[in-house]
Design a protein around this motif. Sequence first.
Motif, short mmCIF file in Angstrom:
data_model
loop_
_atom_site.label_atom_id
_atom_site.label_comp_id
_atom_site.label_asym_id
_atom_site.label_seq_id
_atom_site.Cartn_x
_atom_site.Cartn_y
_atom_site.Cartn_z
N ILE A 1 12.77 -12.39 10.98
CA ILE A 1 11.84 -11.27 10.92
C ILE A 1 10.80 -11.50 12.01
N LYS A 2 10.68 -10.52 12.92
CA LYS A 2 9.70 -10.63 14.01
C LYS A 2 8.39 -10.00 13.58
N ILE A 3 7.29 -10.68 13.94
CA ILE A 3 5.95 -10.19 13.60
C ILE A 3 5.12 -10.09 14.87
N ASP A 4 4.48 -8.93 15.08
CA ASP A 4 3.48 -8.79 16.13
C ASP A 4 2.13 -8.81 15.41
N LEU A 5 1.44 -9.95 15.47
CA LEU A 5 0.20 -10.14 14.71
C LEU A 5 -0.88 -9.12 15.10
N PRO B 1 -1.43 -3.64 10.40
CA PRO B 1 -2.52 -2.73 10.02
C PRO B 1 -3.66 -3.46 9.31
N ALA B 2 -4.87 -2.95 9.49
CA ALA B 2 -6.07 -3.59 8.95
C ALA B 2 -6.03 -3.73 7.43
N GLU B 3 -5.37 -2.78 6.74
CA GLU B 3 -5.36 -2.84 5.27
C GLU B 3 -4.39 -3.90 4.73
N ILE B 4 -3.57 -4.50 5.62
CA ILE B 4 -2.63 -5.54 5.19
C ILE B 4 -3.30 -6.90 5.35
N THR C 1 0.83 -1.21 0.00
CA THR C 1 0.00 0.00 0.00
C THR C 1 0.87 1.26 0.00
N LYS C 2 2.12 1.13 0.44
CA LYS C 2 3.10 2.23 0.42
C LYS C 2 4.49 1.61 0.47
N SER C 3 5.52 2.39 0.14
CA SER C 3 6.87 1.82 0.04
C SER C 3 7.38 1.27 1.38
N GLU C 4 6.89 1.81 2.50
CA GLU C 4 7.34 1.31 3.82
C GLU C 4 6.82 -0.09 4.12
N ASP C 5 5.90 -0.61 3.28
CA ASP C 5 5.38 -1.97 3.47
C ASP C 5 6.40 -3.02 3.03
N PHE C 6 7.52 -2.58 2.49
CA PHE C 6 8.62 -3.47 2.10
C PHE C 6 9.66 -3.40 3.21
N VAL C 7 9.77 -4.47 4.01
CA VAL C 7 10.68 -4.50 5.16
C VAL C 7 11.86 -5.39 4.80
N PHE C 8 13.08 -4.79 4.84
CA PHE C 8 14.30 -5.49 4.42
C PHE C 8 15.49 -4.83 5.10
N ASN D 1 15.24 -1.11 5.36
CA ASN D 1 14.07 -0.57 6.07
C ASN D 1 13.69 -1.63 7.09
N LEU D 2 14.34 -1.59 8.26
CA LEU D 2 14.25 -2.71 9.21
C LEU D 2 12.93 -2.80 9.97
N VAL D 3 12.22 -1.67 10.14
CA VAL D 3 11.00 -1.72 10.95
C VAL D 3 9.85 -1.02 10.22
N HIS D 4 8.71 -1.70 10.14
CA HIS D 4 7.52 -1.11 9.53
C HIS D 4 7.02 0.00 10.46
N PRO D 5 6.44 1.10 9.92
CA PRO D 5 5.95 2.20 10.77
C PRO D 5 4.96 1.74 11.85
N SER D 6 4.22 0.67 11.61
CA SER D 6 3.25 0.17 12.59
C SER D 6 3.92 -0.60 13.73
N GLN D 7 5.22 -0.86 13.61
CA GLN D 7 5.98 -1.68 14.56
C GLN D 7 5.56 -3.15 14.52
N SER D 8 4.76 -3.55 13.52
CA SER D 8 4.27 -4.92 13.46
C SER D 8 5.28 -5.89 12.86
N VAL D 9 6.18 -5.39 12.02
CA VAL D 9 7.16 -6.24 11.36
C VAL D 9 8.55 -5.63 11.55
N GLN D 10 9.47 -6.46 12.04
CA GLN D 10 10.84 -5.97 12.29
C GLN D 10 11.84 -6.98 11.77
N HIS D 11 12.69 -6.52 10.84
CA HIS D 11 13.77 -7.35 10.30
C HIS D 11 14.93 -7.28 11.29
#
Length: 193
Positions: free
Chosen positions: A92-96, A100-103, A56-63, A66-76
């Motif tokens: 890669i750590k995920i906080d389910l 975000p709802a749109e993902i 949905t935006k470039s920050e949705d690519f975590v690598f 870009n180690l941490v998604h703005p939502s803090q839900s995904v962290q490389h």
Amino acid sequence: MPVSLKKGQKVSLTKDNPGLKNVVVGLGWDINVFDTGGEFDLDAAAFMLGENGKVTKSEDFVFYGNLVHPSQSVQHMGDNRTGAGEGDDEQIKIDLTKVPAEISKIAFTATIYEAEARRQNFGQVANAFIRIYNEETGEELLRYDLGEDFSIETAVVFGELYKNGAEWKFNAIGSGYQGGLAALCGSFGVDVE
């Protein structure tokens, strides 16, 4: 006992693990040292995708860039440049609960850094796997050993976590791409420079 998956198999993560919140996705591989004299650097990434299968935006690519998604839900957890040793090479750590709802799905991939320049491909990579474990208990929930022989591919989609109603499920994909990271980014709608 972890579920061992085959290509195309889907399994629920949360159905048998109510209250599951924090998981770690581990990717691992070994390099066939006889195929090339050069160093291999494989890079794991997560693409957070909407219903249309695109970011949905470039920050949705975590690598690694870009180690941490703005939502803090995904962290490389950082780049491993050699793949040496046992166990996970990158995590890669995920906080389910924070996704975000749109993902609606998170695709997990690995690419070979500078594959074309180094004349490397996944045919030279052995024992590639993805596993998911409960971060709080350390219990391994599932594992998928790719086991396929990719001869010319330089990028692989290992699998994806996806929402199905209130459940989180995992799909073992194991599909290869030519064209490395740029091909994956194009497929998932990430603009690359």
